[in-house]
Design a protein around this motif. Structure first.
Motif, PDB file in Angstrom:
ATOM      1  N   PHE A  75     -28.740  16.874   6.850  1.00 24.22           N
ATOM      2  CA  PHE A  75     -28.355  16.104   5.351  1.00 24.22           C
ATOM      3  C   PHE A  75     -30.213  14.995   5.519  1.00 24.22           C
ATOM      4  CE2 PHE A  75     -24.949  16.245   2.556  1.00 24.22           C
ATOM      5  CZ  PHE A  75     -24.910  17.921   2.675  1.00 24.22           C
ATOM      6  N   ALA A  76     -30.186  14.881   6.510  1.00 18.79           N
ATOM      7  CA  ALA A  76     -31.571  14.070   7.027  1.00 18.79           C
ATOM      8  C   ALA A  76     -32.981  14.855   7.198  1.00 18.79           C
ATOM      9  CB  ALA A  76     -32.044  13.361   8.491  1.00 18.79           C
ATOM     10  N   LEU A  77     -32.672  16.148   7.888  1.00 12.55           N
ATOM     11  CA  LEU A  77     -33.680  17.423   7.887  1.00 12.55           C
ATOM     12  C   LEU A  77     -34.007  17.312   6.599  1.00 12.55           C
ATOM     13  CD1 LEU A  77     -33.116  18.618  10.833  1.00 12.55           C
ATOM     14  CD2 LEU A  77     -34.783  17.735  10.542  1.00 12.55           C
ATOM     15  N   ILE A  78     -33.548  17.702   5.936  1.00 21.41           N
ATOM     16  CA  ILE A  78     -33.111  18.831   4.487  1.00 21.41           C
ATOM     17  C   ILE A  78     -33.805  18.266   3.465  1.00 21.41           C
ATOM     18  CG2 ILE A  78     -31.929  19.776   2.572  1.00 21.41           C
ATOM     19  CD1 ILE A  78     -29.784  20.871   4.315  1.00 21.41           C
ATOM     20  N   LYS A  79     -33.331  16.435   3.549  1.00 28.13           N
ATOM     21  CA  LYS A  79     -33.878  15.316   2.449  1.00 28.13           C
ATOM     22  C   LYS A  79     -35.440  15.339   3.122  1.00 28.13           C
ATOM     23  CE  LYS A  79     -30.278  13.872   0.049  1.00 28.13           C
ATOM     24  NZ  LYS A  79     -29.548  11.771  -0.333  1.00 28.13           N
ATOM     25  N   SER A  80     -35.426  15.175   5.032  1.00 27.69           N
ATOM     26  CA  SER A  80     -37.566  14.912   4.699  1.00 27.69           C
ATOM     27  C   SER A  80     -37.586  16.249   4.572  1.00 27.69           C
ATOM     28  CB  SER A  80     -37.197  14.551   6.197  1.00 27.69           C
ATOM     29  OG  SER A  80     -36.750  15.307   7.347  1.00 27.69           O
ATOM     30  N   LEU A  81     -37.481  17.560   4.030  1.00 29.97           N
ATOM     31  CA  LEU A  81     -38.690  17.899   3.186  1.00 29.97           C
ATOM     32  C   LEU A  81     -38.632  18.549   2.273  1.00 29.97           C
ATOM     33  CD1 LEU A  81     -37.471  20.634   6.534  1.00 29.97           C
ATOM     34  CD2 LEU A  81     -39.546  19.975   6.316  1.00 29.97           C
ATOM     35  N   GLN A  82     -37.885  17.023   1.546  1.00 31.44           N
ATOM     36  CA  GLN A  82     -37.947  17.371   0.486  1.00 31.44           C
ATOM     37  C   GLN A  82     -37.130  18.492  -0.263  1.00 31.44           C
ATOM     38  OE1 GLN A  82     -42.080  16.957  -0.595  1.00 31.44           O
ATOM     39  NE2 GLN A  82     -42.181  15.225  -0.099  1.00 31.44           N
ATOM     40  N   HIS A  83     -36.176  19.085   0.308  1.00 27.12           N
ATOM     41  CA  HIS A  83     -35.234  19.447  -1.157  1.00 27.12           C
ATOM     42  C   HIS A  83     -33.440  18.637  -1.501  1.00 27.12           C
ATOM     43  CE1 HIS A  83     -36.669  23.422   0.228  1.00 27.12           C
ATOM     44  NE2 HIS A  83     -37.961  22.483   0.792  1.00 27.12           N
ATOM     45  N   PHE A  84     -34.367  17.763  -1.691  1.00 29.82           N
ATOM     46  CA  PHE A  84     -32.860  16.798  -2.471  1.00 29.82           C
ATOM     47  C   PHE A  84     -31.753  17.625  -2.979  1.00 29.82           C
ATOM     48  CE2 PHE A  84     -36.652  14.463  -1.597  1.00 29.82           C
ATOM     49  CZ  PHE A  84     -36.223  12.715  -1.121  1.00 29.82           C
ATOM     50  N   LYS A  85     -32.725  18.178  -3.812  1.00 29.74           N
ATOM     51  CA  LYS A  85     -31.421  19.176  -5.128  1.00 29.74           C
ATOM     52  C   LYS A  85     -30.352  19.807  -4.254  1.00 29.74           C
ATOM     53  CE  LYS A  85     -31.250  22.488  -8.466  1.00 29.74           C
ATOM     54  NZ  LYS A  85     -32.045  22.773  -9.456  1.00 29.74           N
ATOM     55  N   ALA A  86     -30.819  19.958  -2.646  1.00 27.98           N
ATOM     56  CA  ALA A  86     -29.846  20.940  -1.414  1.00 27.98           C
ATOM     57  C   ALA A  86     -28.796  20.228  -1.093  1.00 27.98           C
ATOM     58  CB  ALA A  86     -30.755  22.320  -0.847  1.00 27.98           C
ATOM     59  N   THR A  87     -29.138  19.136  -1.128  1.00 31.81           N
ATOM     60  CA  THR A  87     -27.491  18.323  -0.520  1.00 31.81           C
ATOM     61  C   THR A  87     -26.809  18.120  -1.352  1.00 31.81           C
ATOM     62  OG1 THR A  87     -29.416  16.607  -1.228  1.00 31.81           O
ATOM     63  CG2 THR A  87     -29.534  17.208   1.494  1.00 31.81           C
ATOM     64  N   PHE A  88     -27.335  18.095  -2.775  1.00 32.69           N
ATOM     65  CA  PHE A  88     -26.381  17.318  -3.841  1.00 32.69           C
ATOM     66  C   PHE A  88     -25.946  18.966  -3.956  1.00 32.69           C
ATOM     67  CE2 PHE A  88     -25.154  18.767  -8.308  1.00 32.69           C
ATOM     68  CZ  PHE A  88     -24.748  17.498  -8.425  1.00 32.69           C
ATOM     69  N   ILE A  89     -26.078  20.263  -3.800  1.00 30.99           N
ATOM     70  CA  ILE A  89     -25.640  21.681  -4.412  1.00 30.99           C
ATOM     71  C   ILE A  89     -24.740  21.403  -2.684  1.00 30.99           C
ATOM     72  CG2 ILE A  89     -25.988  24.444  -4.421  1.00 30.99           C
ATOM     73  CD1 ILE A  89     -28.553  23.605  -5.838  1.00 30.99           C
ATOM     74  N   ILE A  90     -24.619  21.205  -1.435  1.00 37.79           N
ATOM     75  CA  ILE A  90     -24.264  21.497  -0.543  1.00 37.79           C
ATOM     76  C   ILE A  90     -22.823  20.592  -0.882  1.00 37.79           C
ATOM     77  CG2 ILE A  90     -23.887  21.443   1.769  1.00 37.79           C
ATOM     78  CD1 ILE A  90     -26.907  21.968   1.736  1.00 37.79           C
ATOM     79  N   ARG A  91     -23.045  19.886  -1.294  1.00 36.73           N
ATOM     80  CA  ARG A  91     -21.593  18.868  -1.913  1.00 36.73           C
ATOM     81  C   ARG A  91     -21.172  19.503  -2.491  1.00 36.73           C
ATOM     82  NH1 ARG A  91     -25.491  13.834  -0.823  1.00 36.73           N
ATOM     83  NH2 ARG A  91     -24.126  12.570   1.874  1.00 36.73           N
ATOM     84  N   LEU A  92     -21.767  20.124  -3.781  1.00 42.57           N
ATOM     85  CA  LEU A  92     -21.243  20.528  -4.887  1.00 42.57           C
ATOM     86  C   LEU A  92     -20.035  21.772  -4.190  1.00 42.57           C
ATOM     87  CD1 LEU A  92     -20.161  20.511  -7.551  1.00 42.57           C
ATOM     88  CD2 LEU A  92     -22.703  21.623  -8.125  1.00 42.57           C
ATOM     89  N   ILE A  93     -20.332  22.619  -3.232  1.00 46.08           N
ATOM     90  CA  ILE A  93     -19.588  23.358  -2.372  1.00 46.08           C
ATOM     91  C   ILE A  93     -18.682  22.854  -1.584  1.00 46.08           C
ATOM     92  CG2 ILE A  93     -20.090  25.562  -0.670  1.00 46.08           C
ATOM     93  CD1 ILE A  93     -22.903  25.872  -1.856  1.00 46.08           C
TER      94      ILE A  93
END
Length: 172
Positions: free
Chosen positions: A107-125
Protein backbone atom coordinates in the motif's frame (compact mmCIF):
# COMPACT_ATOMS: atom_id res chain seq x y z
CA UNK A 1 -18.43 -18.46 25.59
CA UNK A 2 -16.26 -18.96 22.49
CA UNK A 3 -17.24 -15.54 21.18
CA UNK A 4 -15.93 -14.10 24.46
CA UNK A 5 -12.61 -15.86 23.84
CA UNK A 6 -12.34 -14.07 20.53
CA UNK A 7 -13.61 -10.66 21.71
CA UNK A 8 -11.76 -10.43 25.01
CA UNK A 9 -8.47 -12.14 24.23
CA UNK A 10 -7.72 -12.86 20.58
CA UNK A 11 -8.93 -9.72 18.84
CA UNK A 12 -7.13 -7.25 21.14
CA UNK A 13 -3.87 -9.21 20.89
CA UNK A 14 -4.16 -9.44 17.11
CA UNK A 15 -5.00 -5.74 16.74
CA UNK A 16 -2.09 -4.83 19.01
CA UNK A 17 0.26 -6.85 16.82
CA UNK A 18 -1.06 -5.08 13.72
CA UNK A 19 -0.56 -1.73 15.43
CA UNK A 20 2.99 -2.63 16.43
CA UNK A 21 4.10 -4.10 13.11
CA UNK A 22 1.89 -2.86 10.28
CA UNK A 23 1.08 0.77 11.11
CA UNK A 24 4.69 1.98 11.55
CA UNK A 25 5.77 0.28 8.33
CA UNK A 26 3.20 2.14 6.26
CA UNK A 27 3.64 5.36 8.22
CA UNK A 28 7.39 5.51 7.61
CA UNK A 29 7.70 3.84 4.21
CA UNK A 30 5.12 5.94 2.40
CA UNK A 31 7.00 9.27 2.69
CA UNK A 32 10.29 7.50 2.00
CA UNK A 33 8.94 5.94 -1.21
CA UNK A 34 7.49 9.29 -2.32
CA UNK A 35 10.86 10.97 -1.77
CA UNK A 36 12.77 8.22 -3.61
CA UNK A 37 10.35 8.31 -6.55
CA UNK A 38 10.66 12.07 -6.76
CA UNK A 39 14.47 11.77 -6.77
CA UNK A 40 14.19 8.85 -9.25
CA UNK A 41 16.19 6.54 -6.99
CA UNK A 42 14.41 3.43 -8.19
CA UNK A 43 17.17 1.02 -7.13
CA UNK A 44 16.77 2.24 -3.55
CA UNK A 45 13.09 1.31 -3.66
CA UNK A 46 13.99 -2.18 -4.87
CA UNK A 47 16.56 -2.48 -2.09
CA UNK A 48 14.13 -1.33 0.62
CA UNK A 49 11.43 -3.65 -0.67
CA UNK A 50 13.82 -6.61 -0.71
CA UNK A 51 15.00 -5.86 2.84
CA UNK A 52 11.42 -5.42 4.06
CA UNK A 53 10.26 -8.67 2.49
CA UNK A 54 13.14 -10.61 4.03
CA UNK A 55 12.65 -9.00 7.43
CA UNK A 56 8.90 -9.56 7.40
CA UNK A 57 9.37 -13.20 6.43
CA UNK A 58 11.93 -13.85 9.16
CA UNK A 59 10.00 -12.00 11.87
CA UNK A 60 6.75 -13.67 10.84
CA UNK A 61 8.23 -17.15 11.04
CA UNK A 62 9.61 -16.41 14.51
CA UNK A 63 6.34 -14.82 15.65
CA UNK A 64 4.17 -17.67 14.33
CA UNK A 65 6.37 -20.37 15.84
CA UNK A 66 6.49 -18.48 19.15
CA UNK A 67 2.74 -18.03 19.17
CA UNK A 68 2.05 -21.66 18.39
CA UNK A 69 4.53 -22.73 21.07
CA UNK A 70 3.72 -20.34 23.91
CA UNK A 71 0.28 -18.76 23.37
CA UNK A 72 -1.58 -21.31 25.48
CA UNK A 73 0.71 -20.80 28.48
CA UNK A 74 0.84 -17.02 28.06
CA UNK A 75 -2.92 -16.62 27.76
CA UNK A 76 -3.47 -18.90 30.77
CA UNK A 77 -1.06 -16.73 32.75
CA UNK A 78 -2.59 -13.37 31.80
CA UNK A 79 -6.31 -14.10 31.50
CA UNK A 80 -8.79 -15.94 33.73
CA UNK A 81 -9.20 -19.68 33.19
CA UNK A 82 -12.45 -19.34 31.25
CA UNK A 83 -10.46 -17.74 28.40
CA UNK A 84 -7.77 -20.42 28.26
CA UNK A 85 -9.05 -21.95 25.00
CA UNK A 86 -8.75 -18.66 23.10
CA UNK A 87 -5.21 -19.56 22.06
CA UNK A 88 -6.79 -21.65 19.27
CA UNK A 89 -8.20 -18.49 17.70
CA UNK A 90 -4.94 -16.60 18.13
CA UNK A 91 -2.92 -19.41 16.56
CA UNK A 92 -5.13 -19.30 13.45
CA UNK A 93 -5.29 -15.52 13.25
CA UNK A 94 -1.54 -15.05 13.67
CA UNK A 95 -1.15 -16.54 10.18
CA UNK A 96 -2.79 -13.40 8.76
CA UNK A 97 -0.24 -11.04 10.30
CA UNK A 98 2.51 -11.47 7.67
CA UNK A 99 -0.03 -10.80 4.93
CA UNK A 100 -1.29 -7.67 6.68
CA UNK A 101 2.27 -6.37 7.07
CA UNK A 102 3.21 -7.17 3.47
CA UNK A 103 0.03 -5.45 2.32
CA UNK A 104 1.11 -2.36 4.27
CA UNK A 105 4.38 -2.27 2.35
CA UNK A 106 2.53 -2.69 -0.94
CA UNK A 107 0.00 0.00 0.00
CA UNK A 108 2.89 2.39 0.71
CA UNK A 109 4.26 1.67 -2.76
CA UNK A 110 0.86 1.94 -4.44
CA UNK A 111 0.05 5.22 -2.72
CA UNK A 112 3.50 6.64 -3.44
CA UNK A 113 2.71 6.08 -7.12
CA UNK A 114 -0.46 8.15 -6.52
CA UNK A 115 -2.94 5.30 -6.84
CA UNK A 116 -4.88 6.15 -3.69
CA UNK A 117 -8.19 4.93 -5.05
CA UNK A 118 -6.71 1.48 -5.68
CA UNK A 119 -5.97 0.93 -1.99
CA UNK A 120 -9.57 1.81 -1.18
CA UNK A 121 -10.83 -0.66 -3.79
CA UNK A 122 -8.49 -3.37 -2.50
CA UNK A 123 -9.79 -2.80 1.03
CA UNK A 124 -13.34 -2.95 -0.31
CA UNK A 125 -12.52 -6.26 -2.02
CA UNK A 126 -11.15 -7.48 1.33
CA UNK A 127 -14.37 -6.46 3.08
CA UNK A 128 -16.53 -8.18 0.49
CA UNK A 129 -14.35 -11.29 0.68
CA UNK A 130 -14.61 -11.22 4.48
CA UNK A 131 -18.41 -11.06 4.35
CA UNK A 132 -18.73 -13.77 1.68
CA UNK A 133 -16.34 -16.11 3.49
CA UNK A 134 -18.04 -15.42 6.82
CA UNK A 135 -21.48 -16.19 5.42
CA UNK A 136 -20.24 -19.30 3.62
CA UNK A 137 -18.48 -20.69 6.68
CA UNK A 138 -21.38 -19.84 8.94
CA UNK A 139 -23.75 -21.69 6.59
CA UNK A 140 -21.36 -24.64 6.74
CA UNK A 141 -21.82 -24.48 10.55
CA UNK A 142 -18.36 -23.28 11.50
CA UNK A 143 -20.13 -20.94 13.98
CA UNK A 144 -17.92 -18.40 15.80
CA UNK A 145 -14.68 -19.70 14.26
CA UNK A 146 -16.05 -18.37 10.95
CA UNK A 147 -14.96 -14.85 11.92
CA UNK A 148 -11.38 -15.92 12.51
CA UNK A 149 -11.10 -17.80 9.22
CA UNK A 150 -12.83 -14.96 7.36
CA UNK A 151 -10.30 -12.48 8.76
CA UNK A 152 -7.42 -14.74 7.75
CA UNK A 153 -8.64 -15.28 4.20
CA UNK A 154 -9.60 -11.64 3.64
CA UNK A 155 -6.07 -10.59 4.68
CA UNK A 156 -4.64 -13.06 2.18
CA UNK A 157 -6.98 -11.85 -0.55
CA UNK A 158 -6.06 -8.19 0.08
CA UNK A 159 -2.38 -9.13 -0.10
CA UNK A 160 -2.87 -10.96 -3.40
CA UNK A 161 -4.82 -8.04 -4.88
CA UNK A 162 -2.25 -5.47 -3.74
CA UNK A 163 0.64 -7.65 -4.95
CA UNK A 164 -0.74 -7.94 -8.47
CA UNK A 165 -1.83 -4.30 -8.61
CA UNK A 166 1.58 -3.06 -7.47
CA UNK A 167 3.26 -5.36 -9.98
CA UNK A 168 1.06 -3.94 -12.76
CA UNK A 169 1.88 -0.28 -11.97
CA UNK A 170 5.52 -0.79 -10.96
CA UNK A 171 7.88 1.88 -12.27
CA UNK A 172 11.09 0.71 -10.65
Amino acid sequence: SNVGDFQVVTRPIYLALITIFSYPIFRFLFPEFVKLLKEEKLNEIKKIKRIMNSSIFLCSVVLIISCWSFSEALISMIFPEEYSKSYHYLNILILALPFVILTSVLFALIKSLQHFKATFIIRLIGLIAFLLILITLYLLEFNEISVVYAMLFSAIIMFICSYFYEKRIRQY
